[in-house]
Design a protein around this motif. Structure first.
Motif, PDB file in Angstrom:
ATOM      1  N   VAL A   1     -38.126 -42.659  18.430  1.00 36.76           N
ATOM      2  CA  VAL A   1     -39.150 -42.224  17.487  1.00 36.76           C
ATOM      3  C   VAL A   1     -39.004 -40.731  17.187  1.00 36.76           C
ATOM      4  N   ALA A   2     -38.700 -39.958  18.211  1.00 34.08           N
ATOM      5  CA  ALA A   2     -38.638 -38.507  18.046  1.00 34.08           C
ATOM      6  C   ALA A   2     -37.506 -38.060  17.131  1.00 34.08           C
ATOM      7  N   ASP A   3     -36.505 -38.901  16.932  1.00 30.59           N
ATOM      8  CA  ASP A   3     -35.319 -38.486  16.184  1.00 30.59           C
ATOM      9  C   ASP A   3     -35.188 -39.127  14.811  1.00 30.59           C
ATOM     10  N   GLY A   4     -36.022 -40.096  14.472  1.00 33.46           N
ATOM     11  CA  GLY A   4     -35.891 -40.794  13.205  1.00 33.46           C
ATOM     12  C   GLY A   4     -36.373 -39.943  12.041  1.00 33.46           C
ATOM     13  N   TYR A   5     -35.495 -39.650  11.093  1.00 31.19           N
ATOM     14  CA  TYR A   5     -35.866 -38.803   9.958  1.00 31.19           C
ATOM     15  C   TYR A   5     -36.841 -39.562   9.057  1.00 31.19           C
ATOM     16  N   GLY A   6     -38.004 -38.990   8.836  1.00 29.69           N
ATOM     17  CA  GLY A   6     -38.994 -39.581   7.960  1.00 29.69           C
ATOM     18  C   GLY A   6     -39.863 -40.637   8.610  1.00 29.69           C
ATOM     19  N   TYR A   7     -39.600 -40.964   9.864  1.00 34.60           N
ATOM     20  CA  TYR A   7     -40.407 -41.993  10.536  1.00 34.60           C
ATOM     21  C   TYR A   7     -41.677 -41.349  11.085  1.00 34.60           C
ATOM     22  N   ASP A   8     -42.830 -41.951  10.765  1.00 40.05           N
ATOM     23  CA  ASP A   8     -44.095 -41.388  11.233  1.00 40.05           C
ATOM     24  C   ASP A   8     -44.971 -42.425  11.933  1.00 40.05           C
ATOM     25  N   GLY A   9     -44.369 -43.514  12.414  1.00 38.69           N
ATOM     26  CA  GLY A   9     -45.121 -44.543  13.111  1.00 38.69           C
ATOM     27  C   GLY A   9     -45.261 -44.261  14.594  1.00 38.69           C
ATOM     28  N   ALA A  10     -45.898 -45.193  15.287  1.00 39.75           N
ATOM     29  CA  ALA A  10     -46.170 -45.038  16.718  1.00 39.75           C
ATOM     30  C   ALA A  10     -45.111 -45.683  17.594  1.00 39.75           C
ATOM     31  N   GLY A  11     -44.061 -46.228  16.992  1.00 41.12           N
ATOM     32  CA  GLY A  11     -43.019 -46.883  17.776  1.00 41.12           C
ATOM     33  C   GLY A  11     -43.330 -48.356  17.979  1.00 41.12           C
ATOM     34  N   ASP A  12     -42.291 -49.119  18.285  1.00 38.69           N
ATOM     35  CA  ASP A  12     -42.413 -50.570  18.432  1.00 38.69           C
ATOM     36  C   ASP A  12     -42.179 -51.074  19.843  1.00 38.69           C
ATOM     37  N   PHE A  13     -41.248 -50.440  20.576  1.00 42.46           N
ATOM     38  CA  PHE A  13     -40.793 -51.020  21.833  1.00 42.46           C
ATOM     39  C   PHE A  13     -40.600 -49.981  22.932  1.00 42.46           C
ATOM     40  N   PHE A  14     -40.738 -50.486  24.148  1.00 44.71           N
ATOM     41  CA  PHE A  14     -40.231 -49.799  25.335  1.00 44.71           C
ATOM     42  C   PHE A  14     -38.890 -50.453  25.680  1.00 44.71           C
ATOM     43  N   TRP A  15     -37.925 -49.621  26.032  1.00 47.23           N
ATOM     44  CA  TRP A  15     -36.592 -50.103  26.398  1.00 47.23           C
ATOM     45  C   TRP A  15     -36.495 -50.050  27.916  1.00 47.23           C
ATOM     46  N   GLN A  16     -36.414 -51.217  28.542  1.00 46.56           N
ATOM     47  CA  GLN A  16     -36.466 -51.293  29.990  1.00 46.56           C
ATOM     48  C   GLN A  16     -35.092 -51.062  30.606  1.00 46.56           C
ATOM     49  N   VAL A  17     -35.067 -50.833  31.884  1.00 46.14           N
ATOM     50  CA  VAL A  17     -33.855 -50.393  32.560  1.00 46.14           C
ATOM     51  C   VAL A  17     -32.730 -51.414  32.455  1.00 46.14           C
ATOM     52  N   ASP A  18     -33.066 -52.694  32.328  1.00 44.07           N
ATOM     53  CA  ASP A  18     -32.027 -53.722  32.213  1.00 44.07           C
ATOM     54  C   ASP A  18     -31.671 -54.018  30.764  1.00 44.07           C
ATOM     55  N   GLY A  19     -32.212 -53.244  29.831  1.00 42.62           N
ATOM     56  CA  GLY A  19     -31.903 -53.432  28.424  1.00 42.62           C
ATOM     57  C   GLY A  19     -32.862 -54.324  27.678  1.00 42.62           C
ATOM     58  N   ARG A  20     -33.750 -55.012  28.414  1.00 46.74           N
ATOM     59  CA  ARG A  20     -34.727 -55.855  27.730  1.00 46.74           C
ATOM     60  C   ARG A  20     -35.787 -54.993  27.043  1.00 46.74           C
ATOM     61  N   LEU A  21     -36.367 -55.569  25.998  1.00 50.53           N
ATOM     62  CA  LEU A  21     -37.409 -54.869  25.261  1.00 50.53           C
ATOM     63  C   LEU A  21     -38.788 -55.359  25.664  1.00 50.53           C
ATOM     64  N   LYS A  22     -39.745 -54.454  25.531  1.00 50.26           N
ATOM     65  CA  LYS A  22     -41.157 -54.773  25.746  1.00 50.26           C
ATOM     66  C   LYS A  22     -41.926 -54.174  24.584  1.00 50.26           C
ATOM     67  N   ARG A  23     -42.805 -54.965  23.980  1.00 55.73           N
ATOM     68  CA  ARG A  23     -43.584 -54.471  22.846  1.00 55.73           C
ATOM     69  C   ARG A  23     -44.529 -53.341  23.255  1.00 55.73           C
ATOM     70  N   ARG A  24     -44.870 -52.495  22.272  1.00 59.05           N
ATOM     71  CA  ARG A  24     -45.821 -51.400  22.522  1.00 59.05           C
ATOM     72  C   ARG A  24     -47.175 -51.937  22.970  1.00 59.05           C
ATOM     73  N   GLY A  25     -47.585 -53.060  22.415  1.00 58.62           N
ATOM     74  CA  GLY A  25     -48.850 -53.660  22.828  1.00 58.62           C
ATOM     75  C   GLY A  25     -50.028 -52.729  22.604  1.00 58.62           C
ATOM     76  N   ASP A  26     -50.837 -52.549  23.632  1.00 57.65           N
ATOM     77  CA  ASP A  26     -52.035 -51.714  23.527  1.00 57.65           C
ATOM     78  C   ASP A  26     -51.764 -50.227  23.777  1.00 57.65           C
ATOM     79  N   ALA A  27     -50.524 -49.889  24.087  1.00 54.80           N
ATOM     80  CA  ALA A  27     -50.203 -48.480  24.330  1.00 54.80           C
ATOM     81  C   ALA A  27     -50.352 -47.681  23.037  1.00 54.80           C
ATOM     82  N   ALA A  28     -50.704 -46.419  23.185  1.00 58.36           N
ATOM     83  CA  ALA A  28     -50.895 -45.566  22.007  1.00 58.36           C
ATOM     84  C   ALA A  28     -49.590 -45.346  21.257  1.00 58.36           C
ATOM     85  N   SER A  29     -48.488 -45.374  21.973  1.00 57.02           N
ATOM     86  CA  SER A  29     -47.188 -45.158  21.340  1.00 57.02           C
ATOM     87  C   SER A  29     -46.097 -45.761  22.206  1.00 57.02           C
TER      88      SER A  29
END
Length: 253
Positions: free
Chosen positions: A144-172
């Protein structure tokens, strides 16, 4: 990915309405809006050709005949269009096109995204990293910090094994989805008929622990409005110049 010449190995999603890009898109579908001297759709198709894809499916709906006419003479990759009388959204669009697509894995990209390559081309990285024994979905993500023009709260957490987890109720969340991915067609089994979002199949893969992320290491540009297009053009021009210099240096070694 199979090299079967009778089915396309890739699909480009080009059926959206492009409402935020009005008034440009009043007379032109967003995938045909020029960026850095050529339509966004052509940037994606050229990257597919560079990655060795010989065929691609492009769906179309809004001003769809313009898209069909634009890709008709293309040979690298050869393009098969998948017209949608009613807008089917991302998931429904892919499901409709499945008879035209690879039975094992499909590389899918939005037509209205723009990126520059990192150390290795993004499509090549995704193809190499996709492991059908453990994955049904491999999504290209970006900080999120590096995307040019992106102003959203992000979509995913990237876990240590490469699996994704949705942002869910997290603020970002630290990563957003780039619109580029590899999916197994099996994800579309028992999905709705008609219009539905690809989020339906992502949720299925996430629930089964088979949705992974790959962090793109080049540049990514979010171009959602005419103002963003104008602001990003000089930055994109410089990024492409740097990319060409890197390619030239690598070719000279």
């Amino acid at each position: 990915m199979t090299s079967n010449n009778h089915r396309a190995q890739a699909m480009v999603l080009a059926a959206g309405l492009g409402k935020r890009m009005r008034p440009i898109t009043d007379t032109m579908p967003k995938p045909l809006v020029p960026v850095a001297g050529k339509p966004m759709l052509d940037h994606v198709l050229d990257k597919l050709a560079a990655a060795g894809f010989d065929q691609a499916v492009v769906n179309c709906h809004y001003l769809g005949q313009m898209i069909a006419d634009h890709v008709a003479a293309r040979a690298a990759p050869m393009v098969v269009t998948s017209p949608e009388v009613d807008l089917l959204e991302t998931g429904g669009g892919v499901k409709k096109a499945l008879p035209l697509l690879d039975r094992e894995a499909i590389l899918i990209a939005n037509a209205d995204v723009f990126w520059t390559e990192g150390r290795e081309a993004l499509f090549d990285r995704l193809i190499s990293a996709f492991d059908p024994d453990h994955m049904d979905a491999l999504l290209a993500i970006y900080p999120v910090a590096d995307g040019y023009g992106y102003d959203g709260a992000g979509d995913f957490f990237w876990q240590v094994d490469g699996r994704l987890k949705r942002r869910g109720d997290a603020a970002s969340a630290p990563y957003f989805f780039t619109g580029v991915q590899v999916l197994s067609p099996r994800l579309f089994e028992n999905t709705p008929d008609g219009a539905f979002s690809l989020n339906v199949v992502y949720d299925k893969a996430l629930a089964e622990g088979r949705c992974y992320g790959l962090v793109h290491d080049g540049g990514h540009f979010h171009i959602g409005t005419p103002e963003a297009l104008s602001d990003s053009e000089p930055v994109i021009a410089r990024a492409l110049e740097i990319e060409r210099d890197k390619q030239a240096a690598a070719g000279g070694k």
